[in-house]
Design a protein around this motif. Structure first.
Motif, PDB file in Angstrom:
ATOM      1  N   ILE A 183      57.803 105.692   1.315  1.00  0.00           N
ATOM      2  CA  ILE A 183      58.867 106.045   0.343  1.00  0.00           C
ATOM      3  C   ILE A 183      60.161 105.986   1.335  1.00  0.00           C
ATOM      4  O   ILE A 183      59.891 105.504   2.547  1.00  0.00           O
ATOM      5  CB  ILE A 183      58.855 107.666   0.131  1.00  0.00           C
ATOM      6  N   HIS A 184      61.402 106.154   0.507  1.00  0.00           N
ATOM      7  CA  HIS A 184      62.316 105.978   1.289  1.00  0.00           C
ATOM      8  C   HIS A 184      62.873 106.879   2.453  1.00  0.00           C
ATOM      9  O   HIS A 184      62.416 108.090   2.351  1.00  0.00           O
ATOM     10  CB  HIS A 184      63.828 105.756   0.546  1.00  0.00           C
ATOM     11  N   PHE A 185      63.732 106.502   3.560  1.00  0.00           N
ATOM     12  CA  PHE A 185      63.963 107.550   4.445  1.00  0.00           C
ATOM     13  C   PHE A 185      64.381 108.675   3.984  1.00  0.00           C
ATOM     14  O   PHE A 185      64.459 109.698   4.513  1.00  0.00           O
ATOM     15  CB  PHE A 185      64.865 106.869   5.614  1.00  0.00           C
ATOM     16  N   PHE A 186      65.520 108.524   3.114  1.00  0.00           N
ATOM     17  CA  PHE A 186      66.123 109.332   2.376  1.00  0.00           C
ATOM     18  C   PHE A 186      65.248 110.465   1.815  1.00  0.00           C
ATOM     19  O   PHE A 186      65.426 111.785   2.246  1.00  0.00           O
ATOM     20  CB  PHE A 186      66.954 109.088   1.053  1.00  0.00           C
ATOM     21  N   ASP A 187      63.977 110.332   1.043  1.00  0.00           N
ATOM     22  CA  ASP A 187      63.181 111.072   0.481  1.00  0.00           C
ATOM     23  C   ASP A 187      62.247 111.559   1.491  1.00  0.00           C
ATOM     24  O   ASP A 187      62.069 112.796   1.516  1.00  0.00           O
ATOM     25  CB  ASP A 187      62.446 110.235  -0.524  1.00  0.00           C
ATOM     26  N   MET A 188      62.021 110.904   2.458  1.00  0.00           N
ATOM     27  CA  MET A 188      61.061 111.464   3.657  1.00  0.00           C
ATOM     28  C   MET A 188      61.996 112.593   4.472  1.00  0.00           C
ATOM     29  O   MET A 188      61.454 113.716   4.689  1.00  0.00           O
ATOM     30  CB  MET A 188      60.948 110.489   4.829  1.00  0.00           C
ATOM     31  N   ILE A 189      63.323 112.418   4.668  1.00  0.00           N
ATOM     32  CA  ILE A 189      64.176 113.612   5.313  1.00  0.00           C
ATOM     33  C   ILE A 189      64.152 114.580   4.282  1.00  0.00           C
ATOM     34  O   ILE A 189      64.082 115.822   4.907  1.00  0.00           O
ATOM     35  CB  ILE A 189      65.544 112.865   5.431  1.00  0.00           C
TER      36      ILE A 189
ATOM     37  N   PRO B 167      69.712 114.599   4.150  1.00  0.00           N
ATOM     38  CA  PRO B 167      69.727 113.284   4.538  1.00  0.00           C
ATOM     39  C   PRO B 167      71.103 112.566   4.422  1.00  0.00           C
ATOM     40  O   PRO B 167      71.934 113.004   3.607  1.00  0.00           O
ATOM     41  CB  PRO B 167      68.574 112.489   3.741  1.00  0.00           C
ATOM     42  N   SER B 168      71.509 111.465   5.339  1.00  0.00           N
ATOM     43  CA  SER B 168      72.601 110.716   5.401  1.00  0.00           C
ATOM     44  C   SER B 168      72.406 109.565   6.104  1.00  0.00           C
ATOM     45  O   SER B 168      71.481 109.518   6.990  1.00  0.00           O
ATOM     46  CB  SER B 168      73.847 111.561   5.745  1.00  0.00           C
TER      47      SER B 168
ATOM     48  N   LYS C  63      71.593 100.330  11.026  1.00  0.00           N
ATOM     49  CA  LYS C  63      71.506 101.672  10.423  1.00  0.00           C
ATOM     50  C   LYS C  63      71.121 102.596  11.073  1.00  0.00           C
ATOM     51  O   LYS C  63      70.020 102.634  11.844  1.00  0.00           O
ATOM     52  CB  LYS C  63      71.290 101.618   8.768  1.00  0.00           C
ATOM     53  N   ILE C  64      71.709 103.819  10.993  1.00  0.00           N
ATOM     54  CA  ILE C  64      71.082 105.231  11.603  1.00  0.00           C
ATOM     55  C   ILE C  64      70.947 106.200  10.241  1.00  0.00           C
ATOM     56  O   ILE C  64      71.912 106.220   9.479  1.00  0.00           O
ATOM     57  CB  ILE C  64      71.755 105.814  12.459  1.00  0.00           C
ATOM     58  N   PHE C  65      69.755 106.779  10.215  1.00  0.00           N
ATOM     59  CA  PHE C  65      69.489 108.042   9.304  1.00  0.00           C
ATOM     60  C   PHE C  65      69.566 109.111  10.068  1.00  0.00           C
ATOM     61  O   PHE C  65      69.077 109.357  11.079  1.00  0.00           O
ATOM     62  CB  PHE C  65      68.350 107.711   8.728  1.00  0.00           C
ATOM     63  N   LEU C  66      70.222 110.324   9.348  1.00  0.00           N
ATOM     64  CA  LEU C  66      70.757 111.564   9.764  1.00  0.00           C
ATOM     65  C   LEU C  66      69.773 112.531   9.040  1.00  0.00           C
ATOM     66  O   LEU C  66      69.765 112.398   7.887  1.00  0.00           O
ATOM     67  CB  LEU C  66      71.954 111.707   9.977  1.00  0.00           C
TER      68      LEU C  66
END
Length: 272
Positions: free
Chosen positions: A106-112, A119-120, A152-155
């Protein structure tokens, strides 16, 4: 036929699962899987975790048992269901306690978000460059070929949890306005589909552990986004489209103190 008719009367005051929706769209297997997953999510597992017999479920969905079995095989591989010979197919309640898993992806957004954070994402850079040696090898490119590279960075709650660098061969992006990638930077898969019509359907991933000292960009990012970790999980993934053509190479450095991965695995042993 009522799927819940075999449940005891003492539970009648509880919500019964709704019937799965019949399949109408062209992508039959994907629609079948979606319908079954939605049906599973409607279950009250305190009442029952057993799915209807295959012939009943196939009839309700309006699909063949061959299609249904293929989907159930996929769900069993994902860990969402399990089969007991002679007893039937059951929902695995532990599956729904997992916040991040390697499969399904799944997308990092959804994981976070699933891990309880807000998420951002921030796009650090996007440029055309010669393919690094490892990238050209993994994507079957010649040494002089160029790639479109995005960092990119995921927060998670403004805390760094992942740094990614993705590569798409420029031969797939001829006559494409690369500025459009900024609108899809949270997911290059969507950009690739919108720009070229290619759908990522599976990937091959290599897992590694790396230290902070091995990755200069992470050392730099840590100054802006303080972290207690000194090690990262590195995922190197070759992503393939529907024609089994490698069209995207991804490197993902993940702080596992923020994103904790779980995986349900089927054990295969020959017992005497």
């Amino acid at each position: 036929m009522d799927f819940t008719s075999n449940q005891s009367s003492k539970h009648q005051n509880k919500k019964n699962p709704s019937n799965p929706k019949k399949i109408e769209k062209i992508d039959l297997k994907q629609q079948t899987k979606h319908s079954i997953v939605e049906y599973i999510k409607s279950f009250d597992l305190s009442i029952s975790s057993k799915l209807p017999r295959e012939e009943e479920l196939a009839k309700m969905l309006g699909v063949s048992r061959i299609t249904l079995r293929s989907v159930l095989d996929d769900l069993a591989a994902d860990g969402m269901i399990f089969r007991i010979h002679g007893k039937g197919t059951f929902i695995n309640p532990q599956f729904f306690t997992m916040k991040a898993s390697f499969n399904p992806v799944i997308h990092f957004f959804d994981m976070i978000r699933n891990s309880g954070y807000t998420p951002s994402v921030k796009l650090l850079s996007s440029l055309i460059e010669p393919a690094p040696h490892e990238v050209s090898k993994k994507l079957n490119l010649s040494p002089e070929e160029q790639v479109f590279a995005l960092e990119k960075i995921f927060l998670a709650d403004n805390k760094l949890c992942a740094f990614t660098k993705d590569y798409i061969p420029m031969k797939y992006l001829q006559d494409v306005d690369l500025k459009e990638a900024n609108n899809f930077h949270y997911s290059l898969f969507y950009f690739l589909y919108e720009a070229t019509g290619r759908k990522i359907t599976w990937d091959q991933v290599e897992l590694n552990a790396v230290s902070l000292q091995e990755v200069p960009i992470l050392q730099k990012l840590k100054k802006e986004f303080p972290s207690n970790t000194s090690g990262y999980l590195l995922l190197k993934g070759i992503n393939y489209d529907e024609n089994n053509e490698a069209c995207l190479y991804a490197t993902e450095y993940i702080d596992t103190t923020v994103l904790k991965f779980n995986q349900i695995r089927k054990r295969i042993f020959d017992f005497p």
